[in-house]
Design a protein around this motif. Structure first.
Motif, PDB file in Angstrom:
ATOM      1  N   SER A 136       0.840  -1.202   0.000  1.00 31.41           N
ATOM      2  CA  SER A 136       0.000   0.000   0.000  1.00 31.41           C
ATOM      3  C   SER A 136       0.869   1.244   0.000  1.00 31.41           C
ATOM      4  CB  SER A 136      -0.875   0.037   1.256  1.00 31.41           C
ATOM      5  OG  SER A 136      -1.796  -0.987   1.245  1.00 31.41           O
ATOM      6  N   ARG A 137       1.947   1.175   0.771  1.00 34.09           N
ATOM      7  CA  ARG A 137       2.825   2.337   0.897  1.00 34.09           C
ATOM      8  C   ARG A 137       3.442   2.695  -0.450  1.00 34.09           C
ATOM      9  NH1 ARG A 137       5.270   4.669   5.492  1.00 34.09           N
ATOM     10  NH2 ARG A 137       7.398   5.378   5.165  1.00 34.09           N
ATOM     11  N   SER A 149       0.795   4.074  -2.763  1.00 35.27           N
ATOM     12  CA  SER A 149       0.331   5.416  -2.410  1.00 35.27           C
ATOM     13  C   SER A 149       1.383   6.477  -2.722  1.00 35.27           C
ATOM     14  CB  SER A 149      -0.073   5.476  -0.944  1.00 35.27           C
ATOM     15  OG  SER A 149       1.047   5.179  -0.143  1.00 35.27           O
ATOM     16  N   THR A 162     -16.226  11.005   1.642  1.00 31.66           N
ATOM     17  CA  THR A 162     -15.490  10.588   2.823  1.00 31.66           C
ATOM     18  C   THR A 162     -16.425  10.751   4.001  1.00 31.66           C
ATOM     19  OG1 THR A 162     -13.421  11.304   1.877  1.00 31.66           O
ATOM     20  CG2 THR A 162     -13.471  11.020   4.222  1.00 31.66           C
ATOM     21  N   THR A 163     -16.531   9.711   4.791  1.00 40.18           N
ATOM     22  CA  THR A 163     -17.369   9.822   5.976  1.00 40.18           C
ATOM     23  C   THR A 163     -16.604  10.646   6.991  1.00 40.18           C
ATOM     24  OG1 THR A 163     -16.460   7.671   6.442  1.00 40.18           O
ATOM     25  CG2 THR A 163     -18.769   7.767   5.805  1.00 40.18           C
ATOM     26  N   PHE A 174     -15.927  12.739  12.512  1.00 37.30           N
ATOM     27  CA  PHE A 174     -14.883  12.997  13.493  1.00 37.30           C
ATOM     28  C   PHE A 174     -14.448  14.436  13.324  1.00 37.30           C
ATOM     29  CE2 PHE A 174     -13.398  11.096   9.637  1.00 37.30           C
ATOM     30  CZ  PHE A 174     -12.497  12.047   9.191  1.00 37.30           C
ATOM     31  N   PHE A 233     -11.247  16.060  13.066  1.00 35.84           N
ATOM     32  CA  PHE A 233      -9.884  16.471  12.743  1.00 35.84           C
ATOM     33  C   PHE A 233      -9.924  17.859  12.129  1.00 35.84           C
ATOM     34  CE2 PHE A 233      -9.000  11.869  12.596  1.00 35.84           C
ATOM     35  CZ  PHE A 233      -7.886  11.871  13.422  1.00 35.84           C
ATOM     36  N   MET A 287      -2.174  14.189   6.523  1.00 36.44           N
ATOM     37  CA  MET A 287      -2.254  12.745   6.318  1.00 36.44           C
ATOM     38  C   MET A 287      -1.780  12.348   4.912  1.00 36.44           C
ATOM     39  SD  MET A 287      -5.722  11.597   8.223  1.00 36.44           S
ATOM     40  CE  MET A 287      -6.057  12.094   9.915  1.00 36.44           C
ATOM     41  N   PRO A 329       2.496   8.303   3.408  1.00 38.53           N
ATOM     42  CA  PRO A 329       3.312   7.304   2.709  1.00 38.53           C
ATOM     43  C   PRO A 329       4.805   7.580   2.777  1.00 38.53           C
ATOM     44  CG  PRO A 329       1.588   8.167   1.259  1.00 38.53           C
ATOM     45  CD  PRO A 329       1.551   8.969   2.500  1.00 38.53           C
ATOM     46  N   GLN A 389       0.259  14.665  -1.087  1.00 40.05           N
ATOM     47  CA  GLN A 389       0.729  13.290  -1.320  1.00 40.05           C
ATOM     48  C   GLN A 389       1.727  13.254  -2.485  1.00 40.05           C
ATOM     49  OE1 GLN A 389      -2.594  10.588  -1.199  1.00 40.05           O
ATOM     50  NE2 GLN A 389      -1.318   8.813  -1.649  1.00 40.05           N
ATOM     51  N   ARG A 415      -0.602   7.011  14.181  1.00 39.15           N
ATOM     52  CA  ARG A 415      -0.840   7.703  12.920  1.00 39.15           C
ATOM     53  C   ARG A 415      -1.739   6.858  12.015  1.00 39.15           C
ATOM     54  NH1 ARG A 415       4.357   8.910  10.034  1.00 39.15           N
ATOM     55  NH2 ARG A 415       4.917  10.106  11.860  1.00 39.15           N
ATOM     56  N   GLU A 416      -1.491   5.543  11.995  1.00 38.45           N
ATOM     57  CA  GLU A 416      -2.345   4.646  11.219  1.00 38.45           C
ATOM     58  C   GLU A 416      -3.789   4.690  11.738  1.00 38.45           C
ATOM     59  OE1 GLU A 416       0.737   4.000  11.797  1.00 38.45           O
ATOM     60  OE2 GLU A 416       1.628   2.821  10.181  1.00 38.45           O
ATOM     61  N   ASN A 419      -5.293   7.195  13.096  1.00 39.60           N
ATOM     62  CA  ASN A 419      -5.898   8.431  12.581  1.00 39.60           C
ATOM     63  C   ASN A 419      -6.356   8.248  11.144  1.00 39.60           C
ATOM     64  OD1 ASN A 419      -5.445   9.807  14.909  1.00 39.60           O
ATOM     65  ND2 ASN A 419      -3.641  10.903  14.179  1.00 39.60           N
ATOM     66  N   VAL A 420      -5.482   7.700  10.321  1.00 38.25           N
ATOM     67  CA  VAL A 420      -5.804   7.565   8.898  1.00 38.25           C
ATOM     68  C   VAL A 420      -6.964   6.579   8.718  1.00 38.25           C
ATOM     69  CG1 VAL A 420      -4.903   6.885   6.645  1.00 38.25           C
ATOM     70  CG2 VAL A 420      -3.480   8.203   8.199  1.00 38.25           C
ATOM     71  N   LEU A 470      -9.429   6.277  10.548  1.00 33.83           N
ATOM     72  CA  LEU A 470     -10.689   6.970  10.857  1.00 33.83           C
ATOM     73  C   LEU A 470     -11.327   7.543   9.598  1.00 33.83           C
ATOM     74  CD1 LEU A 470     -10.452   9.086  14.123  1.00 33.83           C
ATOM     75  CD2 LEU A 470     -11.894   7.137  13.641  1.00 33.83           C
ATOM     76  N   LEU A 471     -10.536   7.792   8.553  1.00 30.53           N
ATOM     77  CA  LEU A 471     -11.088   8.322   7.299  1.00 30.53           C
ATOM     78  C   LEU A 471     -11.812   7.242   6.507  1.00 30.53           C
ATOM     79  CD1 LEU A 471      -8.177  10.499   5.866  1.00 30.53           C
ATOM     80  CD2 LEU A 471      -9.967  11.173   7.424  1.00 30.53           C
ATOM     81  N   GLU A 519     -10.728   2.467   2.741  1.00 32.20           N
ATOM     82  CA  GLU A 519     -10.246   2.681   1.383  1.00 32.20           C
ATOM     83  C   GLU A 519      -9.308   3.884   1.333  1.00 32.20           C
ATOM     84  OE1 GLU A 519     -13.450   1.355  -1.192  1.00 32.20           O
ATOM     85  OE2 GLU A 519     -12.579   2.638  -2.714  1.00 32.20           O
ATOM     86  N   ASP A 520      -9.705   4.951   2.008  1.00 33.70           N
ATOM     87  CA  ASP A 520      -8.840   6.122   2.089  1.00 33.70           C
ATOM     88  C   ASP A 520      -7.512   5.755   2.726  1.00 33.70           C
ATOM     89  OD1 ASP A 520     -10.632   7.833   0.955  1.00 33.70           O
ATOM     90  OD2 ASP A 520     -10.390   9.360   2.499  1.00 33.70           O
ATOM     91  N   HIS A 527      -6.013   2.937   2.705  1.00 26.45           N
ATOM     92  CA  HIS A 527      -5.212   2.217   1.712  1.00 26.45           C
ATOM     93  C   HIS A 527      -4.547   3.200   0.755  1.00 26.45           C
ATOM     94  CE1 HIS A 527      -4.137  -0.681  -1.418  1.00 26.45           C
ATOM     95  NE2 HIS A 527      -4.661   0.171  -2.275  1.00 26.45           N
ATOM     96  N   HIS A 528      -5.321   4.185   0.306  1.00 27.76           N
ATOM     97  CA  HIS A 528      -4.767   5.177  -0.627  1.00 27.76           C
ATOM     98  C   HIS A 528      -3.658   6.003  -0.008  1.00 27.76           C
ATOM     99  CE1 HIS A 528      -8.918   4.983  -2.689  1.00 27.76           C
ATOM    100  NE2 HIS A 528      -8.091   4.115  -3.219  1.00 27.76           N
ATOM    101  N   LEU A 529      -3.677   6.075   1.323  1.00 26.01           N
ATOM    102  CA  LEU A 529      -2.641   6.855   2.001  1.00 26.01           C
ATOM    103  C   LEU A 529      -1.505   5.962   2.486  1.00 26.01           C
ATOM    104  CD1 LEU A 529      -4.976   9.343   3.848  1.00 26.01           C
ATOM    105  CD2 LEU A 529      -3.376   9.877   2.033  1.00 26.01           C
ATOM    106  N   GLY A 530      -1.461   4.735   1.986  1.00 27.40           N
ATOM    107  CA  GLY A 530      -0.294   3.901   2.237  1.00 27.40           C
ATOM    108  C   GLY A 530      -0.358   3.029   3.474  1.00 27.40           C
ATOM    109  N   VAL A 531      -1.541   2.880   4.085  1.00 31.85           N
ATOM    110  CA  VAL A 531      -1.651   2.006   5.251  1.00 31.85           C
ATOM    111  C   VAL A 531      -1.992   0.595   4.775  1.00 31.85           C
ATOM    112  CG1 VAL A 531      -2.996   1.553   7.345  1.00 31.85           C
ATOM    113  CG2 VAL A 531      -2.363   3.893   6.747  1.00 31.85           C
ATOM    114  N   GLU A 532      -1.247  -0.411   5.256  1.00 34.34           N
ATOM    115  CA  GLU A 532      -1.611  -1.802   4.959  1.00 34.34           C
ATOM    116  C   GLU A 532      -2.812  -2.125   5.836  1.00 34.34           C
ATOM    117  OE1 GLU A 532      -0.463  -3.511   2.576  1.00 34.34           O
ATOM    118  OE2 GLU A 532       1.420  -2.485   2.167  1.00 34.34           O
ATOM    119  N   VAL A 533      -4.007  -1.940   5.271  1.00 38.55           N
ATOM    120  CA  VAL A 533      -5.207  -1.904   6.088  1.00 38.55           C
ATOM    121  C   VAL A 533      -5.432  -3.206   6.876  1.00 38.55           C
ATOM    122  CG1 VAL A 533      -7.711  -1.695   6.029  1.00 38.55           C
ATOM    123  CG2 VAL A 533      -6.307  -0.174   4.654  1.00 38.55           C
TER     124      VAL A 533
END
Lengths: 441, 364
Positions: free
Chosen positions: A70-71, A74, A84-85, A88, A90, A98, A102, A154, B246-247, B249-250, B252-253, B256-257, B259-265
């Motif tokens: 994923s990293r 991305s 986007t839900t 929260f 932030f 955020m 990556p 990004q 940090r993961e 936090n991400v 929480l979005l 799918e988001d 994943h797009h931001l590089g987290v191995e979900v």
């Protein structure tokens, strides 16, 4: 930059994409269009590695996406999601920050580079004034810009947008897409699913028309957006014109009951249109969309109706502006009328120069009058012209002031056409049929 | 204020609060001791490793007899405290307080993770059946000591972790674990284990009272041994979780988001679930089912410090420690001691309702 080859994907046992191949160059803005359920979002999700395809590959910048972490993915592709839900609180800056996820190692604080990219992204999307506000308190349009800012932070070579303008007002739609095009000009590659065909035509270098999970057409907007393609993909009738202001391809969807002209023996019905301006242009677009073989004229070459006719490939009889009607033109008009099944007089303007026209139209087959303004406003040739127009109008098979129902009216006229062409003395009977049309309309 | 300094300032404040609550708690009881003496007695109980010592045990390894060595500890301070008071504070009250702090610390941290993970304000540490699992193990040992001849704590810990793993395995299909499925599988497993527990209680005979007290959550008769069992798991778990804020936090979005931001979900989800479950199991196994700490404390801290897990996780954990020490003090301060689980729920629920009515808490 992006190479999708032979991609097939099924979800829940249902084939969503079959053999989709697509290649996108660096700096290109590609719009993905197609009806609901065509597979646009699925294609984007397969492209970004969220979904794993059954067959086929996605290669971005030389790397196979589905073999990457994923990293790593991305760092190649960033995504502006459809929704986007945000349940929260932030603040906007944290959301944009955020975008740097990556690139950051687990414990290190943001580097100077990170901070600069974040500030630049906020500035370019005009979200810097919102930076300290909670994402839950900004409007839908602002939120979309914040997500775009996150994408900028990004800093990936490819940007994927899923319906980026769906929740935006017209000003923000244009603003967002202008920004996207600027990014492409700087070398980013953009792939966007766009619902609005006009916006897609205006901002994309090339369009991909998806239907039933396959690529139906791919190319510049003007070759992809044609009535035939749109009918196949969307099952809708649409008139394709050039937008008078932006000059880009413009799609006007017409009422679907304007289709379904039974193609009888001898091909589609032939309709000749006499008139000018927007009314005539609208008539031509509707006729063309309904599969009618239309012709136009006489009209000056610079008239909007003539321009529309040229785009639609309609035979047009052109005359020079401000010059009297010539014999050759009248002959040509009479040939067209002789071949026509129906004649439409679309807000016909009469001047001293063209009043002879009314003589030629005296024998026009099945005249249908479309009058959106009263004749007195269209007459510049005095009382004699008025009398002739009135006489002509008396033999009208239909009179209407509604462009949208015009095709229906033409169909009725064709269906109630007397077995033999009307003779001179048949005024009574044609008038009766006009009444019946009016009564049913 | 920058984020690191905010985290530091809040953690310092809450650590000070915890220290205050600990001293106050150790001062209260059947014998009242003045807080200064208590503080000195607590400091006297602090030991530091000073060297290695031979234990007198030896193990034979490939023909050699290797003596077993252990760390040698020595007290750091030597304040002058009456020996009776030193004993009351260090040997009777302090183990219980330390255990309350450990369990509260772990439950609040796990609750924070679960609420973020499920993006659901109702989530608490036992949402995937950890507590029910622990209860099955514990009640089995209490009710049928002959049939299940193992220690209560290891049994409870094991069944808790096994239950969490089972729920995860049931909800996982094709390498993906949708949180909604996880939630439903957790609810179903909890209902089933509830039936098992009820059945065992029905046939527990003489040991019914003991089982019920365990189920209510209690910290009485705690020893340093309990702390030694629980603390390593809780502390290690929370420290590792700290590396994944940090993961969180991400995530929480949305997955799918993320994943797009590089987290191995999926990998991150598994890790977060495993850590939160182990922490919860370590707490529940020694203290029984203590409800509401993991639900209320994260909500309270989210109102104060915001949703950013980098600050929310440490502050929630510290506040949870203070909360459980304080409520356990109330539980044992009355004329008759009550299980602390009753106090946490009796105080936590009205407070939570107050927040709800004020519309302070409505979502994450």
């Amino acid at each position: 930059m992006v190479d999708i080859s032979d991609l097939s994907l099924s979800l829940g046992g249902q084939q969503i994409l079959s053999d989709v191949s697509l290649s996108v160059e660096r700096g290109e803005v590609v719009g993905l269009i197609g009806p609901n359920g065509a597979g646009k979002t699925t294609l984007l999700r397969a492209l970004t590695g969220v979904l794993t395809p059954d067959a086929g590959t996605v290669v971005v910048d030389g790397e196979t996406v589905h073999a990457l972490s994923s990293r790593a993915t991305s760092r190649l592709l960033s995504v502006v999601p459809q929704e986007t839900t945000v349940s929260f609180a932030f603040d906007v800056r944290s959301i944009v920050e955020m975008g740097r996820t990556p690139y950051r190692s687990r414990f290190s604080p943001p580097t100077a580079d990170d901070r600069k990219l974040i500030e630049d992204a906020l500035e370019r999307t005009a979200t810097d004034s919102l930076a300290e506000r909670s994402i839950g308190t900004v409007s839908g349009g602002e939120r979309q810009r914040v997500l775009l800012a996150r994408t900028l932070a990004q800093d990936t070579p490819v940007i994927v947008l899923d319906e980026p303008t769906a929740s935006l007002d017209i000003a923000h739609q244009v603003e967002t897409l202008e920004l996207v095009c600027d990014l492409a000009a700087e070398g980013k590659t953009v792939i966007a699913a766009i619902h609005d065909l006009d916006l897609a035509a205006r901002y994309c270098d090339s369009l991909v028309l998806l239907a039933d999970g396959t690529v139906l057409e791919r190319g510049p907007p003007e070759t992809v957006l044609t009535s035939a393609h749109l009918e196949r993909a969307f099952d809708a009738t649409a008139a394709i014109t050039k937008h008078p202001v932006t000059g880009s391809t413009n799609v006007t969807t017409l009422p679907s009951d304007s289709v379904a002209f039974d193609t009888r023996e001898g091909g589609p019905p032939r309709v000749h249109v006499v008139g000018s301006g927007g009314t005539a242009a609208g008539v031509l677009a509707r006729l063309a969309a309904a599969g009618v073989d239309a012709s136009l004229g006489p009209v000056t070459a610079t008239d909007v109706a003539a321009e529309t006719a040229a785009q639609l490939g309609v035979d047009t009889l052109t005359v020079d502006p401000f010059s009297p009607l010539e014999r050759t033109t009248v002959d040509a008009l009479e040939r067209e009328l002789a071949a026509a099944d129906v004649t439409i007089l679309a807000d016909l303007r009469v001047s001293v120069g063209n009043q002879l026209l009314l003589e030629s139209l005296a024998d026009a087959p099945a005249p249908v009058f479309l009058e959106t303004t009263p004749f007195t406003e269209r007459n510049a040739a005095g009382g004699g012209a008025r009398e002739r127009y009135e006489r002509l109008r008396d033999r009208a098979r239909a009179v209407s002031d509604d462009s949208d129902s015009l095709v229906r009216t033409v169909r009725r006229v064709l269906e109630t056409r007397p077995p033999s062409p009307p003779a001179d003395g048949s005024r009574e009977s044609t008038h009766a049929s006009l009444d019946s049309i009016d009564a049913t309309d | 204020m920058t984020r690191p300094s905010r985290i530091f300032a809040w953690s310092l404040c809450l650590t000070a609060l915890l220290a205050g609550v600990v001293v106050a708690s150790a001062a209260l009881g059947s014998v009242s001791i003045d807080p200064v003496t208590v503080a000195m007695a607590i400091l006297n109980a602090v030991v530091v490793p000073v060297g290695l010592e031979r234990t007198g045990w030896a193990v034979p390894i490939v023909g050699w007899t290797v003596p077993v060595v252990a760390l040698e500890f020595a007290p750091l301070f030597a304040f002058d405290v009456p020996s009776a008071h030193q004993t009351i504070v260090a040997d009777i009250r302090l183990p219980r307080i330390a255990l309350a702090a450990t369990v509260g610390f772990g439950l609040a941290a796990a609750g924070t993770v679960m609420q973020g993970f499920f993006r659901n304000p109702l989530a608490d540490p036992s949402i995937i059946g950890v507590s029910s699992g622990a209860a099955v193990g514990a009640v089995a040992v209490i009710a049928f000591p002959v049939l299940v001849p193992v220690g209560l704590r290891p049994a409870a810990f094991t069944t808790a972790v096994v239950t969490a793993f089972l729920v995860y395995a049931i909800a996982t299909e094709g390498g993906r674990t949708p949180v909604a499925t996880l939630l439903l599988a957790g609810v179903a497993i909890q209902a089933f284990l509830g039936a098992v527990i009820s059945y065992m209680l029905l046939h527990s005979g003489e040991s019914l009272r003991e089982a019920v007290v365990w189920l209510m959550g209690h910290l009485s008769n705690s020893t340093w041994n309990d702390v030694a069992l629980s603390l390593p798991f809780v502390l290690a778990g929370v420290v590792i979780l700290g590396a994944y804020t940090r993961e969180m936090n991400v995530l929480l979005l949305g997955e799918e988001d993320a994943h797009h931001l590089g987290v191995e979900v999926e990998r991150t989800k598994l890790l977060l679930l495993a850590l939160a479950s182990v922490i919860t199991a370590a707490g529940v196994a020694v203290a029984g089912v203590i409800g509401f700490v993991g639900l209320v404390v994260p909500h309270m801290m989210r109102l104060i410090v915001g949703p950013d897990h980098r600050i929310l996780l440490p502050t929630s954990a510290l506040a949870g420690a203070s909360f459980l020490v304080a409520t356990d003090t109330i539980a044992r301060a009355g004329p008759a001691e009550v299980p602390v689980g009753i106090v946490t729920a009796a105080l936590g629920a009205p407070f939570f309702l107050y927040l709800l009515v004020r519309r302070e808490v409505h979502a994450l």
